[in-house]
Design a protein around this motif. Sequence first.
Motif, PDB file in Angstrom:
ATOM      1  N   HIS A 268       0.832  -1.213   0.000  1.00 56.77           N
ATOM      2  CA  HIS A 268       0.000   0.000   0.000  1.00 56.77           C
ATOM      3  C   HIS A 268       0.862   1.257   0.000  1.00 56.77           C
ATOM      4  O   HIS A 268       0.487   2.272  -0.596  1.00 56.77           O
ATOM      5  CB  HIS A 268      -0.971  -0.003   1.190  1.00 56.77           C
TER       6      HIS A 268
ATOM      7  N   VAL B  28      -5.856  -1.507  -0.880  1.00 54.47           N
ATOM      8  CA  VAL B  28      -5.143  -2.789  -0.808  1.00 54.47           C
ATOM      9  C   VAL B  28      -5.816  -3.685   0.218  1.00 54.47           C
ATOM     10  O   VAL B  28      -6.133  -3.245   1.330  1.00 54.47           O
ATOM     11  CB  VAL B  28      -3.662  -2.581  -0.404  1.00 54.47           C
TER      12      VAL B  28
ATOM     13  N   SER C 190      -3.200   3.014   6.183  1.00 52.59           N
ATOM     14  CA  SER C 190      -3.321   3.590   4.855  1.00 52.59           C
ATOM     15  C   SER C 190      -3.104   5.090   4.867  1.00 52.59           C
ATOM     16  O   SER C 190      -3.259   5.772   5.879  1.00 52.59           O
ATOM     17  CB  SER C 190      -4.729   3.282   4.314  1.00 52.59           C
TER      18      SER C 190
ATOM     19  N   THR D  87      -6.746   0.340   3.404  1.00 50.50           N
ATOM     20  CA  THR D  87      -6.179  -1.005   3.518  1.00 50.50           C
ATOM     21  C   THR D  87      -7.101  -1.848   4.384  1.00 50.50           C
ATOM     22  O   THR D  87      -7.776  -1.339   5.278  1.00 50.50           O
ATOM     23  CB  THR D  87      -4.773  -0.985   4.160  1.00 50.50           C
TER      24      THR D  87
END
Length: 381
Positions: free
Chosen positions: A199, A211, A230, A236
């Motif tokens: 990420h 991600v 993130s 994420t």
Amino acid sequence: MTEPDQQPTADERRHLLKTVLKYTWYKPVLQALGSGPARYVDLARNVKDRAGNPPVESQLNLALKSLTELQLAEKEDPADVRANWKLTEQGHVTLRDLGYLELVQRGRHRNSTPPADTASIDPDIPHPARRYNYWLGGKDNFQADRESAEEFEALMPGLRDGIKENRDVLRRAVRYLAAQGVRQFLDIGTGLPTAENTHEVAQAVAPTSRVVYVDNDPLVLSHARALMTSAPDGKTQYIEADLREPDQILQSAAVHETLDLTQPVGVLLVAVLHFIPGDGAAKPIVQRLMRGVAPGSYLVVTHGTQDFAPAHIAAGHEAMRRQGRSDIWPRGRQEITDLFDGLELVEPGIVPNTKWRPSPTTPDLDLHLVAGWTGVGYKRG
């Protein structure tokens, strides 16, 4: 216990960890000694500072006596009552493993999930992610992981350089996909967090990148939740699932909440398919994953191989695998090429890890140390 000059067996190591966790004062005494040898009075003060309910003298004496019998602590001079106490070599190893368990517990607690059940964790079974972490210079591993990693290194001196390049080709591939407009990534077999995770690489190119990390080790996911956050504009997510069950991954609520599978996705299978044993066993998994993502998606694969290995290394690894000391199923270039059936291979095709779009700093390693093939495929409409 073993004789002082012998390494503990797996059962003995398991017993040591469980014993230290079971009794109240064993762990703080080990932690107090972790900073270095100490006189009894200084040790008592250190333990008191660490504990809300400090031990009385008899409790501390009993803990020291028991830790000595377990060969985790000892006096520098047993004949001198004023001599410093210190950790043994095995004491340092046990303290390191305890620290790892503690980190996992903190990671789960921080994310409102139940603490890891330390009684259910078997530190004597090597795990690929923790072994990989050790090779990369990390500290999130158990003694069994380190021993397994060192056995591979004894067979193939210089292996760590190849492992680092496998990680680097992941970063190059993610940058390439992000440059092609991919904003969604499914990273399966993510491993323990390290520098420049998927990420971070993707969001450096496109901050809105999303991600989903997938791994079958709950300890790995605990670390991921705790450490991999993130960028504000991206997202994420982390799921515990097994590569061998691709439908479980594709149908996961976390995947559907994070990714739009009707839009292109970068499917990353980096150094994970070689843990699927059996000729032809990896291809159906890959095909199912790629059927589940939209046209315009990409597949990234790195895979261990013996295509470059000298005969003695190949034979040595085969002996390890037959004896259950290796969980790696190496594949040749043709079988790895077959994983991309139905996809358009991105240039330069299936090549050694260090040869896939190398950067100016990519070293020109001997290929038997690289020991892996890389390929990237594109799914046309």
